[in-house]
Design a protein around this motif. Structure first.
Motif, PDB file in Angstrom:
ATOM      1  N   LEU A 147      -1.195  45.584  35.124  1.00 40.05           N
ATOM      2  CA  LEU A 147      -0.017  46.422  35.344  1.00 40.05           C
ATOM      3  C   LEU A 147       1.254  45.749  34.834  1.00 40.05           C
ATOM      4  O   LEU A 147       2.115  46.404  34.259  1.00 40.05           O
ATOM      5  N   THR A 148       1.397  44.466  35.039  1.00 35.70           N
ATOM      6  CA  THR A 148       2.627  43.802  34.617  1.00 35.70           C
ATOM      7  C   THR A 148       2.703  43.677  33.106  1.00 35.70           C
ATOM      8  O   THR A 148       3.793  43.627  32.553  1.00 35.70           O
ATOM      9  N   ARG A 149       1.580  43.644  32.442  1.00 29.69           N
ATOM     10  CA  ARG A 149       1.614  43.532  30.976  1.00 29.69           C
ATOM     11  C   ARG A 149       1.998  44.832  30.302  1.00 29.69           C
ATOM     12  O   ARG A 149       2.609  44.840  29.254  1.00 29.69           O
ATOM     13  N   GLY A 150       1.646  45.939  30.886  1.00 28.77           N
ATOM     14  CA  GLY A 150       1.867  47.195  30.175  1.00 28.77           C
ATOM     15  C   GLY A 150       2.560  48.256  30.987  1.00 28.77           C
ATOM     16  O   GLY A 150       3.753  48.478  30.871  1.00 28.77           O
ATOM     17  N   LYS A 151       1.780  48.877  31.822  1.00 31.33           N
ATOM     18  CA  LYS A 151       2.251  50.068  32.517  1.00 31.33           C
ATOM     19  C   LYS A 151       3.478  49.796  33.378  1.00 31.33           C
ATOM     20  O   LYS A 151       4.444  50.547  33.342  1.00 31.33           O
ATOM     21  N   PHE A 152       3.457  48.737  34.147  1.00 33.32           N
ATOM     22  CA  PHE A 152       4.567  48.443  35.050  1.00 33.32           C
ATOM     23  C   PHE A 152       5.862  48.249  34.275  1.00 33.32           C
ATOM     24  O   PHE A 152       6.882  48.840  34.605  1.00 33.32           O
ATOM     25  N   LEU A 153       5.819  47.459  33.231  1.00 29.72           N
ATOM     26  CA  LEU A 153       7.039  47.198  32.475  1.00 29.72           C
ATOM     27  C   LEU A 153       7.538  48.434  31.750  1.00 29.72           C
ATOM     28  O   LEU A 153       8.737  48.659  31.671  1.00 29.72           O
ATOM     29  N   SER A 154       6.651  49.258  31.249  1.00 27.72           N
ATOM     30  CA  SER A 154       7.095  50.438  30.500  1.00 27.72           C
ATOM     31  C   SER A 154       7.608  51.547  31.416  1.00 27.72           C
ATOM     32  O   SER A 154       8.583  52.207  31.096  1.00 27.72           O
ATOM     33  N   ILE A 155       6.962  51.736  32.558  1.00 31.46           N
ATOM     34  CA  ILE A 155       7.357  52.825  33.450  1.00 31.46           C
ATOM     35  C   ILE A 155       8.520  52.425  34.340  1.00 31.46           C
ATOM     36  O   ILE A 155       9.519  53.127  34.429  1.00 31.46           O
ATOM     37  N   TYR A 156       8.409  51.305  34.996  1.00 31.43           N
ATOM     38  CA  TYR A 156       9.371  50.952  36.029  1.00 31.43           C
ATOM     39  C   TYR A 156      10.643  50.323  35.475  1.00 31.43           C
ATOM     40  O   TYR A 156      11.668  50.307  36.127  1.00 31.43           O
TER      41      TYR A 156
ATOM     42  N   LYS B  19      12.278  51.561  33.089  1.00 32.84           N
ATOM     43  CA  LYS B  19      13.150  52.687  32.737  1.00 32.84           C
ATOM     44  C   LYS B  19      14.186  52.932  33.826  1.00 32.84           C
ATOM     45  O   LYS B  19      15.329  53.275  33.533  1.00 32.84           O
ATOM     46  N   GLU B  20      13.789  52.757  35.086  1.00 33.27           N
ATOM     47  CA  GLU B  20      14.740  52.940  36.192  1.00 33.27           C
ATOM     48  C   GLU B  20      15.865  51.902  36.082  1.00 33.27           C
ATOM     49  O   GLU B  20      17.035  52.222  36.257  1.00 33.27           O
ATOM     50  N   TYR B  21      15.503  50.676  35.763  1.00 26.96           N
ATOM     51  CA  TYR B  21      16.499  49.613  35.607  1.00 26.96           C
ATOM     52  C   TYR B  21      17.442  49.928  34.443  1.00 26.96           C
ATOM     53  O   TYR B  21      18.650  49.760  34.547  1.00 26.96           O
ATOM     54  N   GLN B  22      16.907  50.423  33.341  1.00 25.98           N
ATOM     55  CA  GLN B  22      17.725  50.768  32.184  1.00 25.98           C
ATOM     56  C   GLN B  22      18.665  51.922  32.503  1.00 25.98           C
ATOM     57  O   GLN B  22      19.813  51.926  32.069  1.00 25.98           O
TER      58      GLN B  22
END
Length: 86
Positions: free
Chosen positions: A35-44, A46-49
């Motif tokens: 999750l931290t390599r792909g999905k987590f960074l790409s999805i979550y 976005k909220e930070y951005q």
């Protein structure tokens, strides 16, 4: 990497995703790494951005408003001086 604070909703979603991956046969550590390599960074991320963009927008608006207040204060001072001379 910066320490980021994520909402409870994001953390609960992440934990549900980890449970789903564990159901597919991965252990907890491998699930988290996936999750931290792909999905987590790409999805979550976005909220930070989105929050960062909103902060930048608010700073720009704040700067415009401060300039307006400054201009109006200057105009007010000029009018006060002119009224004293009259």
């Amino acid at each position: 990497m910066k320490n980021r604070v994520y909402s409870e909703q994001i953390i609960s979603k992440l934990l549900k995703d980890v449970e789903m991956l564990q159901g597919e046969g991965l252990d907890f550590e491998k699930s988290c790494k996936r999750l931290t390599r792909g999905k987590f960074l790409s999805i979550y991320d976005k909220e930070y951005q989105a929050k960062s963009a909103k902060i930048i927008e608010l700073k720009e608006e704040n700067q415009r408003l401060r300039k307006r207040v400054s201009d109006l204060s200057f105009d007010n001072e000029i009018l006060k001086e002119m009224s004293k001379k009259s």
